[in-house]
Design a protein around this motif. Structure first.
Motif: not given
Length: 171
Positions: A69-73
């Motif tokens: 996910s973009k948030e985790r990255i």
């Protein structure tokens, strides 16, 4: 919000930095497009989850997210940026011990002291004495293919800062 985070939040809201950010006293440059990029990028301070949402402070997304996910990255990259400044501060504070406690001097003298330490740090990192100043293992090492970080010496055991004793005697 945890008790520790609430305390940090209260301290930040009472801090001079918050007032400077709110009233643009620091004259942070306007967002612009950096060379080789297409997106407009703002100048920001890197914070952790204890910081409040502010225009010029990046903090991680709360909670946990799927691996791709973009948030985790984003959280991973933000944490990586924070680790760089933590490495530098802990290295210079292990050598220049004046940074380990509050400075009991006038703000202009404290500013000059910190700037002198930064200049000395940069000089020692670039000079022929860099192997003594920052021996192997003094910085976190990232395994790019696995995304894992191998902790450096000072994170594992701050009492064994090998290679630093000669410089500490000079500081």
């Amino acid at each position: 919000m945890s008790r520790a985070n609430f305390r940090c939040w209260c301290i930040f809201h009472a801090a001079h930095l918050k007032k400077c950010l709110d009233h643009n006293i620091m004259h942070i440059p306007s967002p612009h497009i950096f060379p080789g990029r297409s997106a407009v990028t703002p100048y920001v301070f890197v914070g952790d989850d204890a910081f409040p949402f502010c225009t010029n402070i990046l903090k991680p997304f709360p909670g946990s997210y799927d691996k791709e996910s973009k948030e985790r990255i984003f959280n991973y990259r933000l944490n990586r940026a924070r680790r760089v400044s933590e490495n530098v501060f802990d290295i210079i504070s292990s050598v220049f011990r004046v940074l380990r406690k509050p400075m009991l001097s006038q703000p202009d003298i404290a500013t000059k002291t910190v700037l002198a330490i930064i200049y000395l740090h940069n000089f020692l990192r670039k000079s022929s004495s860099r192997r003594m100043y920052n021996p192997p293992g003094m910085f976190d090492i990232e395994c790019a293919d696995r995304g894992e970080i191998s902790d450096c010496v000072w994170r594992k055991d701050k009492s064994h800062l090998s290679g630093m004793s000669a410089i500490q005697k000079l500081a």
